[in-house]
Design an enzyme around this catalytic site. Structure first.
Site, mmCIF file in Angstrom:
data_model
loop_
_atom_site.group_PDB
_atom_site.id
_atom_site.type_symbol
_atom_site.label_atom_id
_atom_site.label_comp_id
_atom_site.label_asym_id
_atom_site.label_seq_id
_atom_site.Cartn_x
_atom_site.Cartn_y
_atom_site.Cartn_z
ATOM 1 N N CYS A 30 -37.474 -35.468 45.461
ATOM 2 C CA CYS A 30 -36.575 -36.360 46.187
ATOM 3 C C CYS A 30 -36.732 -37.785 45.671
ATOM 4 O O CYS A 30 -37.648 -38.080 44.934
ATOM 5 C CB CYS A 30 -36.935 -36.335 47.659
ATOM 6 N N ARG A 50 -32.863 -37.635 41.271
ATOM 7 C CA ARG A 50 -34.082 -36.947 41.731
ATOM 8 C C ARG A 50 -33.789 -35.969 42.847
ATOM 9 O O ARG A 50 -34.621 -35.182 43.252
ATOM 10 C CB ARG A 50 -35.115 -37.969 42.210
ATOM 11 N N TRP A 76 -33.629 -33.261 47.856
ATOM 12 C CA TRP A 76 -33.408 -31.971 47.196
ATOM 13 C C TRP A 76 -34.075 -30.973 48.129
ATOM 14 O O TRP A 76 -35.296 -30.972 48.294
ATOM 15 C CB TRP A 76 -34.056 -31.938 45.810
ATOM 16 N N ASN A 104 -41.636 -36.739 50.256
ATOM 17 C CA ASN A 104 -41.343 -35.978 49.042
ATOM 18 C C ASN A 104 -42.546 -35.062 48.852
ATOM 19 O O ASN A 104 -43.675 -35.530 48.776
ATOM 20 C CB ASN A 104 -41.195 -36.930 47.845
ATOM 21 N N GLY A 105 -42.305 -33.758 48.821
ATOM 22 C CA GLY A 105 -43.436 -32.838 48.631
ATOM 23 C C GLY A 105 -43.245 -31.621 49.518
ATOM 24 O O GLY A 105 -42.161 -31.389 50.037
ATOM 25 N N GLU A 147 -33.691 -22.313 24.867
ATOM 26 C CA GLU A 147 -33.360 -23.656 25.385
ATOM 27 C C GLU A 147 -31.845 -23.827 25.448
ATOM 28 O O GLU A 147 -31.310 -24.415 26.392
ATOM 29 C CB GLU A 147 -34.008 -24.726 24.513
ATOM 30 N N LYS A 175 -29.605 -25.080 28.716
ATOM 31 C CA LYS A 175 -28.621 -26.169 28.691
ATOM 32 C C LYS A 175 -27.273 -25.708 29.212
ATOM 33 O O LYS A 175 -26.638 -26.344 30.037
ATOM 34 C CB LYS A 175 -28.448 -26.715 27.261
ATOM 35 N N GLU A 227 -27.419 -24.603 33.032
ATOM 36 C CA GLU A 227 -27.680 -25.598 34.083
ATOM 37 C C GLU A 227 -26.557 -26.613 34.255
ATOM 38 O O GLU A 227 -26.440 -27.204 35.317
ATOM 39 C CB GLU A 227 -29.016 -26.294 33.882
ATOM 40 N N HIS A 281 -32.444 -3.993 20.074
ATOM 41 C CA HIS A 281 -33.353 -3.152 20.886
ATOM 42 C C HIS A 281 -32.970 -3.178 22.358
ATOM 43 O O HIS A 281 -33.811 -3.068 23.233
ATOM 44 C CB HIS A 281 -34.797 -3.664 20.706
ATOM 45 N N LYS A 341 -34.057 -33.617 38.901
ATOM 46 C CA LYS A 341 -34.546 -34.035 37.587
ATOM 47 C C LYS A 341 -35.999 -33.632 37.342
ATOM 48 O O LYS A 341 -36.345 -33.238 36.254
ATOM 49 C CB LYS A 341 -34.431 -35.554 37.438
#
Ligand code: AGP
Length: 585
Positions: free
Chosen positions: A2, A28, A71, A95-96, A467, A471, A474, A490, A580
């Site tokens: 947050c 955030r 968040w 935050n936590g 990666e 990208k 998300e 396979h 983030k």
């Protein structure tokens, strides 16, 4: 994770300052927001679900205010669950994660609560402790003993001016002025007012009122002195400038950030690899994109200096901690330097004597500060949730470290590594031009309606395939999956249907054969390579980078992901469900 921001001082627009500052922290967390102001002793709260960026409101006269962008972790995205939370005399933002909050909630009486959050339980716990006659700082110390989990909290107490803050595992930074003090989760919130900062460390508390800040130990209450640090962040770096989104700005920042990332003197590079060379076993520890960077780095060290380094996503590391001891090197890579899963491993590793090398983008972050050796990537503030310039900067630095690791066996290796990276940086500088971006956008237009995409790569391009998937997932919400090129036949090749877009990273003969296997089943092949193979339906040229191909190859994918998001009308900077930096487990 947050965003938290507060001010105590003489300006009578504290609420409006907090609103403006929270907008700079929105990356955030952006499920909901809330602001508390104290005016003539009375604390009032305004909170809403949704993003704060578009909010226009005058909070009137107040000299003290705190705010929060959320968040969601515990409890849905609702007004009730938004912070700040008020319970009795306490108003609080957090935050936590309060891991044992249900047990404490039951003790206090679940019927007394309005929200589903763990945060409201902290407010209630503090209020109860105040009721027993404890002073606010004593109450916070007592509450901290009961709270299991990482936290950063800001507290306003009715009838007592000023604010109290405490942290254990989530960041809080003070911005210092002569007659005012700011507290925030990140510096951009107050950078326009001051660049003099103090860092609150784990298990520390601070009381602020006007220009006064009194620091103390969260366990013992002993006073602590903090030195003022001047940060040389430029405000414009934290702004979009002429770009429409932070993501596209930060993609183009790569014209300079790769060269900046390797701008370390040889002594520091040698000190970093010495920690590896003196170890008996090393682990790369990271999450998300940073984890894919470590997977690419595993190939760099294997191929360049002949060193095998274990790669484990931080969240999976508990299964391997039995092998971590005083002879182990832990190499942590984290853009924010605040990712909880990474910090947990480092904290426990430190306790058993492991040596820590950290590579972060925030020199004063928790990961940077726990490390024995820290290498900053110097990429400048990265605000878009999707990590781009930090990832390529981290890779460049790992690539150079692999050459530094080879210096003893092949003198002159560091210079060789620098040469390759300087040439890579300059080719990327040329590549990142508006025409190239338009070409990528044209390809995005052809595939934007697809629900699935696949990406294949070999060697260090295999982690780049993974990666690439992150990208695209998300920011465009398209289901993208990365595979090792050799693995496709396979199993996953069963997924290939007519016209499904497949990104092929590389033009080596084996990968081209794999591309032909895809094409034979109707896939649309988009090649990302230095040369155009016949099998490519589309081709995104990347420079040949002498072993550093992974760094260049991810750039067109970053652009592709960005344009897919825009074409779908999505916000690439703040994708749904994400934040983030994930400072909770
Ligand atoms: C990357 O695009 C994502 N935003 C995410 O995977 C991120 O890389 C991960 O959360 C790790 O963050 P860190 O680098 O700050 O530790």
């Amino acid at each position: 994770m947050c965003g938290i921001f507060a001010i105590s001082g003489e300006r009578e627009t504290a609420g409006n300052i907090v609103l403006k500052g929270l907008k700079k922290l929105e990356y955030r967390g952006y499920d909901s927001w809330g602001i508390a102001i104290r005016d003539a002793g009375k604390i009032s709260i305004e909170k809403q679900i949704g993003k704060i960026s578009g909010v226009k409101k005058d909070f009137g006269k107040s000299t003290e205010s705190m705010g929060h962008t959320r968040w969601a972790t515990h409890g849905g995205v609702t007004n009730e669950n938004a912070h700040p939370h008020k319970f009795g005399k306490i108003t609080l933002v957090h935050n936590g994660i309060f891991e044992n909050f249900l047990e404490v909630k039951k003790e206090i009486g679940a019927e007394k609560f309005k929200s589903e959050t763990d945060t409201e339980v902290i407010a209630a716990l503090l209020d109860e402790l105040l009721e027993t006659g404890l002073e606010p700082d004593e109450a916070i110390r007592e509450a901290a003993k009961k709270i299991v989990g990482r936290f950063a909290i800001l507290v306003m107490v009715e009838g007592i001016p000023g604010l109290f803050a405490a942290r254990r595992g989530s960041p809080l930074i003070l911005g210092r002025g002569k007659t005012e003090t700011f507290i925030a989760s990140d510096i951009p919130a107050f950078l326009e007012y001051t660049n003099t900062v103090n860092y609150l460390d784990d298990n520390e508390m601070v009381y602020i009122s006007g220009g006064t800040a009194i620091f103390s130990n969260l366990k013992t209450g002993d006073p602590i002195t903090k030195r003022d640090i001047t940060v040389n962040w430029k405000i414009e770096e934290a702004e979009k400038g002429e770009f429409e989104h932070f993501m596209i700005k930060e993609i183009f920042d790569q014209k300079d950030t790769i060269a900046r990332a390797i701008n370390h003197d040889d002594e520091l590079l040698k000190k970093a690899v010495k920690l590896l060379q003196e170890s008996n076993g090393a682990y790369f520890i990271a999450c998300g994109t940073a984890h894919k960077v470590t997977s690419a780095a595993e190939y760099f060290f294997a191929e360049i200096s002949g060193r095998k380094i274990n790669v484990v996503p931080a969240g999976e590391m508990p299964s391997f901690e039995k092998f971590v001891n005083e002879e182990t090197a832990l190499i942590a890579i984290s853009q924010s330097g605040e990712t909880a899963d990474v910090l947990e491993i480092l904290e426990r590793g430190k306790k058993v004597g492991a040596k820590i090398l950290a590579i972060t983008n925030v020199e004063t972050s928790s990961v940077a500060r726990i490390a024995d050796v820290h290498l900053p990537i110097q990429a400048g503030v990265e605000k878009a949730v999707a990590s781009t310039k930090a990832a390529t900067a981290q890779m460049a630095l790992c690539f150079l470290l692999a050459y530094a690791d080879a210096e003893n066996i092949r003198p002159g290796s560091i210079n060789r590594g620098r040469e390759i990276l300087r040439s890579t940086a300059s080719s990327i500088n040329d590549l990142l031009n508006p025409r190239y971006a338009e070409y990528v956008e044209a390809i995005a237009e052809k595939i934007v309606d697809r629900r699935n995409m696949f990406i294949i790569g070999r060697g260090a391009l295999y982690p780049m395939a993974l990666e690439s998937a992150i990208k695209i997932q998300e920011v465009s919400y398209i289901h993208a999956q990365g595979f090792a090129a050799g693995e496709l036949k396979h199993g996953p090749i069963a997924l290939i249907e007519k016209r499904v877009p497949c990104l092929v990273l590389g033009d080596d003969s084996e990968t081209i054969s794999n591309a032909m296997e895809l094409k034979a089943r109707g896939a649309r092949i988009i090649g990302i390579a230095p040369t155009r193979a016949d099998v490519f339906d589309e081709w995104l040229r990347v420079p040949d980078c002498n072993g550093a191909q992974a760094i260049a190859s991810i750039i067109p994918v970053q652009l592709l992901a960005y344009h897919l998001a825009i074409l779908k009308g999505l916000d690439p900077d703040m994708p749904r469900n994400l934040a983030k930096s994930v400072t909770v487990k």
